[in-house]
Design an enzyme around this catalytic site. Structure first.
Site, PDB file in Angstrom:
ATOM      1  CE  LYS A 284      -3.870  -2.392   2.279  1.00  0.00           C
ATOM      2  NZ  LYS A 284      -4.881  -2.340   3.361  1.00  0.00           N
TER       3      LYS A 284
ATOM      4  CG  ASN B 226      -3.613  -2.497   6.864  1.00  0.00           C
ATOM      5  OD1 ASN B 226      -3.448  -2.104   5.713  1.00  0.00           O
ATOM      6  ND2 ASN B 226      -4.681  -3.164   7.241  1.00  0.00           N
TER       7      ASN B 226
ATOM      8  CG  PHE C 127     -13.303   1.379   6.999  1.00  0.00           C
ATOM      9  CD1 PHE C 127     -12.784   0.846   5.822  1.00  0.00           C
ATOM     10  CD2 PHE C 127     -13.965   0.526   7.873  1.00  0.00           C
ATOM     11  CE1 PHE C 127     -12.922  -0.502   5.512  1.00  0.00           C
ATOM     12  CE2 PHE C 127     -14.102  -0.837   7.575  1.00  0.00           C
ATOM     13  CZ  PHE C 127     -13.576  -1.342   6.385  1.00  0.00           C
TER      14      PHE C 127
ATOM     15  CD  GLU D 195      -8.741  -8.874  -3.834  1.00  0.00           C
ATOM     16  OE1 GLU D 195      -7.604  -9.340  -3.592  1.00  0.00           O
ATOM     17  OE2 GLU D 195      -9.552  -8.572  -2.934  1.00  0.00           O
TER      18      GLU D 195
ATOM     19  NE  ARG E  68      -2.440  -5.852   7.088  1.00  0.00           N
ATOM     20  CZ  ARG E  68      -3.567  -6.366   6.646  1.00  0.00           C
ATOM     21  NH1 ARG E  68      -4.204  -7.296   7.332  1.00  0.00           N
ATOM     22  NH2 ARG E  68      -4.085  -5.951   5.493  1.00  0.00           N
TER      23      ARG E  68
ATOM     24  CE1 TYR F 126      -9.410  -3.221   0.201  1.00  0.00           C
ATOM     25  CE2 TYR F 126      -8.439  -1.131  -0.475  1.00  0.00           C
ATOM     26  CZ  TYR F 126      -8.342  -2.360   0.174  1.00  0.00           C
ATOM     27  OH  TYR F 126      -7.151  -2.713   0.789  1.00  0.00           O
TER      28      TYR F 126
ATOM     29  CB  THR G  38      -7.551  -5.860   9.687  1.00  0.00           C
ATOM     30  OG1 THR G  38      -8.061  -6.993   8.995  1.00  0.00           O
ATOM     31  CG2 THR G  38      -7.857  -4.590   8.924  1.00  0.00           C
TER      32      THR G  38
ATOM     33  NE  ARG H 106      -6.466 -12.434   4.818  1.00  0.00           N
ATOM     34  CZ  ARG H 106      -7.236 -11.333   4.865  1.00  0.00           C
ATOM     35  NH1 ARG H 106      -7.124 -10.390   3.922  1.00  0.00           N
ATOM     36  NH2 ARG H 106      -8.084 -11.156   5.839  1.00  0.00           N
TER      37      ARG H 106
ATOM     38  CG  HIS I 113      -5.072  -6.314  -0.522  1.00  0.00           C
ATOM     39  ND1 HIS I 113      -6.307  -6.443   0.071  1.00  0.00           N
ATOM     40  CD2 HIS I 113      -5.094  -7.131  -1.604  1.00  0.00           C
ATOM     41  CE1 HIS I 113      -7.044  -7.297  -0.648  1.00  0.00           C
ATOM     42  NE2 HIS I 113      -6.327  -7.725  -1.668  1.00  0.00           N
TER      43      HIS I 113
HETATM   44  P1  ATP Z   1      -6.974  -6.049   3.007  1.00  0.00           P
HETATM   45  O1  ATP Z   1      -8.310  -6.328   2.317  1.00  0.00           O
HETATM   46  O2  ATP Z   1      -6.432  -4.684   2.672  1.00  0.00           O
HETATM   47  O3  ATP Z   1      -6.012  -7.161   2.780  1.00  0.00           O
HETATM   48  P2  ATP Z   1      -8.048  -7.035   5.460  1.00  0.00           P
HETATM   49  O4  ATP Z   1      -8.666  -8.104   4.625  1.00  0.00           O
HETATM   50  O5  ATP Z   1      -7.189  -7.442   6.614  1.00  0.00           O
HETATM   51  O6  ATP Z   1      -7.204  -6.040   4.573  1.00  0.00           O
HETATM   52  P3  ATP Z   1     -10.576  -5.636   5.369  1.00  0.00           P
HETATM   53  O7  ATP Z   1     -11.627  -5.843   6.393  1.00  0.00           O
HETATM   54  O8  ATP Z   1     -10.748  -6.267   4.031  1.00  0.00           O
HETATM   55  O9  ATP Z   1      -9.167  -6.074   6.023  1.00  0.00           O
HETATM   56  O10 ATP Z   1     -10.389  -4.053   5.212  1.00  0.00           O
HETATM   57  C1  ATP Z   1      -9.734  -3.516   4.083  1.00  0.00           C
HETATM   58  C2  ATP Z   1      -8.845  -2.400   4.529  1.00  0.00           C
HETATM   59  O11 ATP Z   1      -9.631  -1.324   5.026  1.00  0.00           O
HETATM   60  C3  ATP Z   1      -7.911  -2.741   5.695  1.00  0.00           C
HETATM   61  O12 ATP Z   1      -6.731  -3.401   5.311  1.00  0.00           O
HETATM   62  C4  ATP Z   1      -7.605  -1.354   6.243  1.00  0.00           C
HETATM   63  O13 ATP Z   1      -6.641  -0.675   5.413  1.00  0.00           O
HETATM   64  C5  ATP Z   1      -8.960  -0.673   6.096  1.00  0.00           C
HETATM   65  N1  ATP Z   1      -9.775  -0.844   7.302  1.00  0.00           N
HETATM   66  C6  ATP Z   1     -10.369  -1.975   7.745  1.00  0.00           C
HETATM   67  N2  ATP Z   1     -11.054  -1.775   8.894  1.00  0.00           N
HETATM   68  C7  ATP Z   1     -10.886  -0.464   9.182  1.00  0.00           C
HETATM   69  C8  ATP Z   1     -11.338   0.389  10.247  1.00  0.00           C
HETATM   70  N3  ATP Z   1     -12.107  -0.076  11.221  1.00  0.00           N
HETATM   71  N4  ATP Z   1     -10.953   1.686  10.219  1.00  0.00           N
HETATM   72  C9  ATP Z   1     -10.173   2.176   9.226  1.00  0.00           C
HETATM   73  N5  ATP Z   1      -9.712   1.422   8.181  1.00  0.00           N
HETATM   74  C10 ATP Z   1     -10.061   0.131   8.171  1.00  0.00           C
HETATM   75 MG    MG Z   2      -9.785  -7.671   2.854  1.00  0.00          MG
END
Ligand code: ATP
Ligand code: MG
Length: 138
Positions: free
Chosen positions: A9, A112, A57, A126, A102, A49, A91, A85, A115
Site C-alpha cells: 500500500k 497497514n 471507513f 482482484e 503488519r 474495494y 487487519t 494472510r 493487502h
Molecule cells: P486487506 O483487504 O487490505 O487485505 P483485510 O482483509 O485485513 O485487509 P478488510 O476488512 O478487508 O481487512 O479491510 C480492508 C482495509 O480497510 C484494511 O486493510 C484497512 O486498510 C482498512 N480498514 C479496515 N477496517 C478499518 C477500520 N475499522 N478503520 C479504518 N480502516 C479500516
Molecule cells: Mg480484505
C-alpha cells in the site's frame, strides 16, 4: 497451486518497506509471478474495494489507497492465500501476531502496509482487476 493478489500500500512504498515484504515472500517460498507499480485512480480503487462500499471507513480507505503509488503483485504457491494472510497479520496491527508484516511495520488500522486476497473468489476478481493474462508468468 493457488494464486493471490498482494498490494504493498502507499504507506509501505513511501516508507521503503517493499524490500522487507519481498524478502519475507522469498524466505517463505512464495513465488512472484507478476508485479507492477501503479498509482491507482479513484475509479480503480473504488472498484477494487467495492465490497467495502457501505463501510464507514470506505471514503478514507479510498483516499489513502490513491494517495501514492502501490506495488501490485500476483503470488503463487501451495495454500498461498492463507499463508500470505498469515505473513501479513491481522487487519489491526495491534492484534497482529509477533513477526508479522503488519505487527512489525503498520502504524494504523488503515495504514497497514499490505493487502492480500481473502479467498479464491476474491483472488480471481482482484488479479483480473489489475493484470491481463499476458502480464502473468506462466
Ligand atoms: P486487506 O483487504 O487490505 O487485505 P483485510 O482483509 O485485513 O485487509 P478488510 O476488512 O478487508 O481487512 O479491510 C480492508 C482495509 O480497510 C484494511 O486493510 C484497512 O486498510 C482498512 N480498514 C479496515 N477496517 C478499518 C477500520 N475499522 N478503520 C479504518 N480502516 C479500516
Ligand atoms: Mg480484505
Amino acid at each position: 497451486m493457488e494464486k493471490t493478489l498482494s498490494i504493498i500500500k502507499p504507506d509501505g512504498v513511501s516508507r521503503k518497506i517493499i524490500g522487507e515484504v519481498i524478502k519475507r515472500l522469498e524466505e517463505n517460498s512464495i513465488n512472484i509471478i507478476a508485479m507492477k507499480m501503479i498509482h491507482m485512480t479513484k475509479f480503480q480503487a473504488e472498484g477494487f474495494y467495492a465490497v467495502h462500499r457501505e463501510r464507514p471507513f470506505f471514503d478514507s480507505l479510498i483516499s489513502f489507497m490513491i494517495s501514492g503509488p502501490v506495488l501490485v503483485m500476483v503470488l503463487e504457491g501451495e495454500d498461498v492465500i492463507g499463508r500470505y494472510r498469515k505473513l501479513m497479520g491481522a487487519t489491526d496491527y495491534k492484534n497482529a501476531d509477533e513477526g508479522t508484516i503488519r505487527k512489525d511495520f503498520a502504524t494504523d488500522i488503515e495504514k497497514n502496509v499490505v493487502h492480500g486476497s481473502d479467498s479464491g473468489e476474491s483472488a480471481n476478481f482482484e488479479i483480473g482487476h489489475f493484470f491481463s493474462a499476458l502480464e502473468i508468468v506462466a
